[in-house]
Motif scaffolding. Structure first.
Motif, PDB file in Angstrom:
ATOM      1  N   GLU A  53       0.827  -1.206   0.000  1.00 37.73           N
ATOM      2  CA  GLU A  53       0.000   0.000   0.000  1.00 37.73           C
ATOM      3  C   GLU A  53       0.861   1.256   0.000  1.00 37.73           C
ATOM      4  N   GLU A  54       1.952   1.203   0.796  1.00 37.29           N
ATOM      5  CA  GLU A  54       2.809   2.366   0.931  1.00 37.29           C
ATOM      6  C   GLU A  54       3.660   2.600  -0.320  1.00 37.29           C
ATOM      7  N   ALA A  55       3.933   1.541  -1.070  1.00 37.43           N
ATOM      8  CA  ALA A  55       4.782   1.661  -2.262  1.00 37.43           C
ATOM      9  C   ALA A  55       4.188   2.646  -3.273  1.00 37.43           C
ATOM     10  N   GLN A  56       2.867   2.673  -3.348  1.00 34.03           N
ATOM     11  CA  GLN A  56       2.189   3.637  -4.239  1.00 34.03           C
ATOM     12  C   GLN A  56       2.573   5.063  -3.872  1.00 34.03           C
ATOM     13  N   VAL A  57       2.514   5.332  -2.560  1.00 32.41           N
ATOM     14  CA  VAL A  57       2.865   6.664  -2.053  1.00 32.41           C
ATOM     15  C   VAL A  57       4.335   6.954  -2.346  1.00 32.41           C
ATOM     16  N   MET A  58       5.183   5.960  -2.068  1.00 34.55           N
ATOM     17  CA  MET A  58       6.618   6.163  -2.240  1.00 34.55           C
ATOM     18  C   MET A  58       7.010   6.386  -3.682  1.00 34.55           C
ATOM     19  N   LYS A  59       6.308   5.710  -4.582  1.00 31.64           N
ATOM     20  CA  LYS A  59       6.660   5.875  -5.994  1.00 31.64           C
ATOM     21  C   LYS A  59       6.339   7.295  -6.475  1.00 31.64           C
ATOM     22  N   LYS A  60       5.324   7.892  -5.856  1.00 29.58           N
ATOM     23  CA  LYS A  60       4.930   9.248  -6.249  1.00 29.58           C
ATOM     24  C   LYS A  60       5.861  10.311  -5.688  1.00 29.58           C
ATOM     25  N   LEU A  61       6.650   9.949  -4.648  1.00 29.68           N
ATOM     26  CA  LEU A  61       7.640  10.894  -4.134  1.00 29.68           C
ATOM     27  C   LEU A  61       8.767  10.974  -5.157  1.00 29.68           C
ATOM     28  N   SER A  62       8.918  12.131  -5.747  1.00 31.51           N
ATOM     29  CA  SER A  62       9.894  12.251  -6.818  1.00 31.51           C
ATOM     30  C   SER A  62      10.633  13.576  -6.716  1.00 31.51           C
ATOM     31  N   HIS A  63      11.965  13.491  -6.584  1.00 28.02           N
ATOM     32  CA  HIS A  63      12.781  14.691  -6.400  1.00 28.02           C
ATOM     33  C   HIS A  63      14.214  14.346  -6.796  1.00 28.02           C
ATOM     34  N   PRO A  64      14.940  15.309  -7.400  1.00 27.63           N
ATOM     35  CA  PRO A  64      16.318  15.016  -7.829  1.00 27.63           C
ATOM     36  C   PRO A  64      17.247  14.574  -6.692  1.00 27.63           C
ATOM     37  N   LYS A  65      16.895  14.851  -5.446  1.00 24.58           N
ATOM     38  CA  LYS A  65      17.754  14.460  -4.328  1.00 24.58           C
ATOM     39  C   LYS A  65      17.184  13.294  -3.516  1.00 24.58           C
ATOM     40  N   LEU A  66      16.244  12.569  -4.131  1.00 25.95           N
ATOM     41  CA  LEU A  66      15.743  11.315  -3.540  1.00 25.95           C
ATOM     42  C   LEU A  66      16.039  10.172  -4.505  1.00 25.95           C
ATOM     43  N   VAL A  67      16.465   9.010  -3.992  1.00 26.02           N
ATOM     44  CA  VAL A  67      16.645   7.834  -4.837  1.00 26.02           C
ATOM     45  C   VAL A  67      15.263   7.320  -5.238  1.00 26.02           C
ATOM     46  N   GLN A  68      14.996   7.364  -6.556  1.00 29.59           N
ATOM     47  CA  GLN A  68      13.649   7.094  -7.054  1.00 29.59           C
ATOM     48  C   GLN A  68      13.310   5.603  -6.998  1.00 29.59           C
ATOM     49  N   LEU A  69      12.144   5.293  -6.423  1.00 24.65           N
ATOM     50  CA  LEU A  69      11.578   3.943  -6.539  1.00 24.65           C
ATOM     51  C   LEU A  69      10.911   3.844  -7.907  1.00 24.65           C
ATOM     52  N   LEU A  70      11.342   2.898  -8.736  1.00 27.11           N
ATOM     53  CA  LEU A  70      10.801   2.781 -10.097  1.00 27.11           C
ATOM     54  C   LEU A  70       9.645   1.796 -10.160  1.00 27.11           C
ATOM     55  N   GLY A  71       9.706   0.793  -9.308  1.00 31.67           N
ATOM     56  CA  GLY A  71       8.624  -0.184  -9.315  1.00 31.67           C
ATOM     57  C   GLY A  71       8.949  -1.356  -8.413  1.00 31.67           C
ATOM     58  N   VAL A  72       8.009  -2.277  -8.350  1.00 26.82           N
ATOM     59  CA  VAL A  72       8.182  -3.446  -7.484  1.00 26.82           C
ATOM     60  C   VAL A  72       7.681  -4.696  -8.201  1.00 26.82           C
ATOM     61  N   CYS A  73       8.068  -5.818  -7.697  1.00 25.83           N
ATOM     62  CA  CYS A  73       7.461  -7.063  -8.136  1.00 25.83           C
ATOM     63  C   CYS A  73       7.178  -7.853  -6.876  1.00 25.83           C
ATOM     64  N   LEU A  74       5.921  -7.762  -6.428  1.00 24.82           N
ATOM     65  CA  LEU A  74       5.560  -8.329  -5.126  1.00 24.82           C
ATOM     66  C   LEU A  74       4.721  -9.589  -5.254  1.00 24.82           C
ATOM     67  N   HIS A  75       4.378  -9.978  -6.491  1.00 21.65           N
ATOM     68  CA  HIS A  75       3.465 -11.129  -6.602  1.00 21.65           C
ATOM     69  C   HIS A  75       4.194 -12.424  -6.921  1.00 21.65           C
ATOM     70  N   ARG A  76       5.504 -12.440  -6.734  1.00 19.06           N
ATOM     71  CA  ARG A  76       6.223 -13.697  -6.888  1.00 19.06           C
ATOM     72  C   ARG A  76       7.347 -13.743  -5.851  1.00 19.06           C
ATOM     73  N   SER A  77       7.946 -14.906  -5.721  1.00 22.66           N
ATOM     74  CA  SER A  77       8.961 -15.070  -4.685  1.00 22.66           C
ATOM     75  C   SER A  77      10.316 -15.382  -5.314  1.00 22.66           C
ATOM     76  N   PRO A  78      11.413 -14.716  -4.967  1.00 23.73           N
ATOM     77  CA  PRO A  78      11.421 -13.594  -4.040  1.00 23.73           C
ATOM     78  C   PRO A  78      10.854 -12.327  -4.670  1.00 23.73           C
ATOM     79  N   SER A  79      10.276 -11.461  -3.827  1.00 23.79           N
ATOM     80  CA  SER A  79       9.827 -10.153  -4.288  1.00 23.79           C
ATOM     81  C   SER A  79      11.046  -9.276  -4.501  1.00 23.79           C
ATOM     82  N   PHE A  80      10.878  -8.264  -5.311  1.00 23.62           N
ATOM     83  CA  PHE A  80      11.966  -7.306  -5.400  1.00 23.62           C
ATOM     84  C   PHE A  80      11.478  -5.888  -5.632  1.00 23.62           C
TER      85      PHE A  80
END
Ligand code: ADP
Length: 266
Positions: A53-80
């Motif tokens: 749930e929080e990943a959605q929020v985190m992905k929207k945080l976008s700034h040149p001085k933040l390391v950008q979250l590009l995406g996730v893969c949570l529906h398989r193991s291992p997740s990444f």
């Protein structure tokens, strides 16, 4: 790709193992011609449902001085989790590897970069909770970006998350965090003061020879870290402002950003 959080694993190629962290191994990878960092999540290391749930929020945080979250893969193991790749690695190692070779402007620039990223988080009402040089990364053009924001909430390791735990980052924690787990942007500001100290000591460990218990006693007695030799007095005064006992007496990141920028202009 800006909207979709869940990535297709088919688009992702793992190239080289580059490190390991709280959640597991970190790989350099390639995602649609982009160099990326891939954090593999060890089974049982992360509270994945809450993170989702929080990943959605985190992905929207976008700034040149933040390391950008590009995406996730949570529906398989291992997740990444997939982030922008940072060539220079983590800030504390970078500092240690370049001891004696960092100019005053470089040191101040590092603090300024982090304050910019943090001022953005503060204005987004997002609390980092684990700000430290080890959680900042250095990019190819040598700018510093803030990483791992908010992630400790999803760590399933008591030793790390409980203030009594052996891995708890006591030396970066404000008194109200240690005593009451009261996190805020002002407790991030305390940690930022410690981070500035790390920068100006070129990556030394704060309170080097003291245990967590001793650090807590010293803080309660009003003691603070000493001025690093390389830090100008004005910078040390900013650190001390960040380490005020009462959260309300500390500056905001917006104020810190302006203070640091005005030192740079001198
Ligand atoms: P965790 O948050 O799981 O504890 P870290 O963020 O500490 O993991 O990552 C472990 C190591 O992996 C870091 O010290 C760094 O060397 C490497 N790393 C992490 N993120 C990146 C990134 N975005 N780009 C390049 N290297 C990274």
């Amino acid at each position: 790709s800006l909207e979709t959080l869940e990535l297709d694993p088919e688009d992702l190629e793992l190239v080289l193992e580059v490190g390991s962290g709280q959640f597991g191994l970190v790989w350099q990878g390639e995602w649609r011609d982009l160099k990326v960092a891939v954090k593999m999540v060890r089974e049982g290391a992360m509270s994945e449902e809450e993170f989702k749930e929080e990943a959605q929020v985190m992905k929207k945080l976008s700034h040149p001085k933040l390391v950008q979250l590009l995406g996730v893969c949570l529906h398989r193991s291992p997740s990444f989790l997939v982030f922008e790749f940072m060539e220079g690695g983590c800030l504390n190692n970078y500092l240690r590897c370049h001891r004696g070779a960092l100019s005053q402007d470089t040191l101040l620039g590092m603090c300024l970069d982090v304050s910019e990223g943090m001022a953005y988080l503060e204005s987004s009402n997002f609390i980092h909770r684990d700000l430290a040089a080890r959680n900042c990364l250095v990019s190819e053009d040598l700018s510093v970006k803030v990483s791992d924001f908010g992630m400790t909430r999803f760590v399933l390791d008591d030793q790390y998350t409980s203030s009594q735990g052996t891995k708890f980052p006591m030396k970066w924690s404000a008194p109200e965090v240690i005593k009451y787990c009261r996190f805020s942007s002002k407790s991030d500001v305390w940690a930022f003061g410690i981070l500035m100290w790390e920068v100006y000591t070129e990556g030394r460990l704060p309170y080097e020879n003291r245990t967590n218990t001793e650090v807590l006693e010293d803080l309660n007695a009003g003691m603070r870290l000493l001025k690093p030799r390389l830090a100008p007095q004005s910078l040390y005064e900013l650190m001390q402002w960040c380490w005020k006992e009462k959260p309300g007496d500390r500056p905001s990141f917006t104020v810190l950003l302006h203070e640091l920028a005005s030192v740079l202009e001198l």
